[in-house]
Design a protein around this motif. Structure first.
Motif, PDB file in Angstrom:
ATOM      1  N   GLN A  41       0.820  -1.220   0.000  1.00  0.00           N
ATOM      2  CA  GLN A  41       0.000   0.000   0.000  1.00  0.00           C
ATOM      3  C   GLN A  41       0.853   1.270   0.000  1.00  0.00           C
ATOM      4  OE1 GLN A  41      -2.608  -1.545   3.393  1.00  0.00           O
ATOM      5  NE2 GLN A  41      -4.053  -0.338   2.200  1.00  0.00           N
ATOM      6  N   CYS A  56     -10.580  -0.119   3.729  1.00  0.00           N
ATOM      7  CA  CYS A  56      -9.164  -0.238   3.373  1.00  0.00           C
ATOM      8  C   CYS A  56      -8.634   1.154   3.064  1.00  0.00           C
ATOM      9  CB  CYS A  56      -9.024  -1.147   2.149  1.00  0.00           C
ATOM     10  SG  CYS A  56      -7.325  -1.393   1.627  1.00  0.00           S
ATOM     11  N   LEU A  57      -7.437   1.452   3.547  1.00  0.00           N
ATOM     12  CA  LEU A  57      -6.875   2.792   3.295  1.00  0.00           C
ATOM     13  C   LEU A  57      -6.605   3.016   1.810  1.00  0.00           C
ATOM     14  CD1 LEU A  57      -4.447   3.127   6.354  1.00  0.00           C
ATOM     15  CD2 LEU A  57      -6.695   4.199   6.032  1.00  0.00           C
ATOM     16  N   HIS A  90      -6.972  -9.580   6.452  1.00  0.00           N
ATOM     17  CA  HIS A  90      -7.090  -8.537   5.428  1.00  0.00           C
ATOM     18  C   HIS A  90      -5.691  -8.077   4.983  1.00  0.00           C
ATOM     19  CE1 HIS A  90      -8.978  -4.523   4.041  1.00  0.00           C
ATOM     20  NE2 HIS A  90      -7.678  -4.311   3.998  1.00  0.00           N
ATOM     21  N   GLU A  91      -4.803  -7.863   5.967  1.00  0.00           N
ATOM     22  CA  GLU A  91      -3.460  -7.357   5.631  1.00  0.00           C
ATOM     23  C   GLU A  91      -2.613  -8.418   4.924  1.00  0.00           C
ATOM     24  OE1 GLU A  91      -3.210  -4.293   5.731  1.00  0.00           O
ATOM     25  OE2 GLU A  91      -4.894  -3.929   7.083  1.00  0.00           O
ATOM     26  N   HIS A  98      -3.337  -8.564   1.324  1.00  0.00           N
ATOM     27  CA  HIS A  98      -2.644  -7.536   0.534  1.00  0.00           C
ATOM     28  C   HIS A  98      -1.311  -8.060  -0.009  1.00  0.00           C
ATOM     29  CE1 HIS A  98      -4.845  -3.745   0.722  1.00  0.00           C
ATOM     30  NE2 HIS A  98      -5.045  -3.868   2.022  1.00  0.00           N
TER      31      HIS A  98
HETATM   32 NI    NI Z   1      -6.440  -2.816   3.142  1.00  0.00          NI
END
Ligand code: NI
Length: 171
Positions: free
Chosen positions: A50, A92-93, A134-135, A138
């Protein structure tokens, strides 16, 4: 240092990230920057892709009230998942202001390397379990919208494309 967060769609968010071979000062700095970026956003989790680094590192802190509990996990791996599932409304950012229910195992056991290079293991439940899954997704190029139906996913992706155009214009 706060690093810019990539917004979906971006090819760097779709990559399978590389394992970290060795904990170096650069890796420790990256983890510190990621935590600073996450708290600033604010968010409860952030993965290295990210911020445009395709390496297997995530940071989290799911404590909403009370003393912060910053965690940095290098090469995290899920080694056990519960059969019980739970549903959380995820965000999510990299997909600002979009939220949707996602069903995942309610508890997971995760193994990782700490920033001291030592292996660690912990069983996560509740919000922590959702966040860590979730992470880790990614790191495999997977976003929470990949769990949604194609129409919902496309709708969110179009909104993000529009947001990116607007931000580019605002320069
Ligand atoms: Ni996320």
């Amino acid at each position: 240092m706060i690093r810019p967060i990539l917004i979906h769609p971006d090819p760097r968010l779709k990559k399978v990230c590389d394992p970290v071979a060795q904990i170096t000062p650069e890796i420790r700095q990256l983890a510190a920057d990621m935590l600073e970026t996450m708290y600033d956003a604010p968010g409860i989790g952030l993965a290295a892709p990210q911020v445009g680094v395709t390496k297997r590192i995530i940071v989290m802190d799911c404590i909403k009230e009370g003393d912060p509990e910053p965690m940095a996990l290098v090469n995290p791996e899920i080694i056990w998942s519960s059969e019980d599932l739970s549903v959380y409304e995820e965000g999510c950012l990299s997909i600002p202001e979009q939220y949707a229910d996602v069903k995942r195992p309610a508890e997971v056991k995760v193994r990782w390397l700490g920033l001291d290079g030592q292996p660690q293991e912990r069983q996560f439940s509740g919000l922590w379990a959702t966040c860590v899954q979730h992470e880790i997704d990614h790191l495999d190029g997977k976003l929470f919208i990949d769990y949604l139906g194609p129409l919902k996913r496309q709708m969110i992706t179009r909104k993000m494309e529009k947001l990116k155009r607007e931000r580019a214009r605002a320069g």
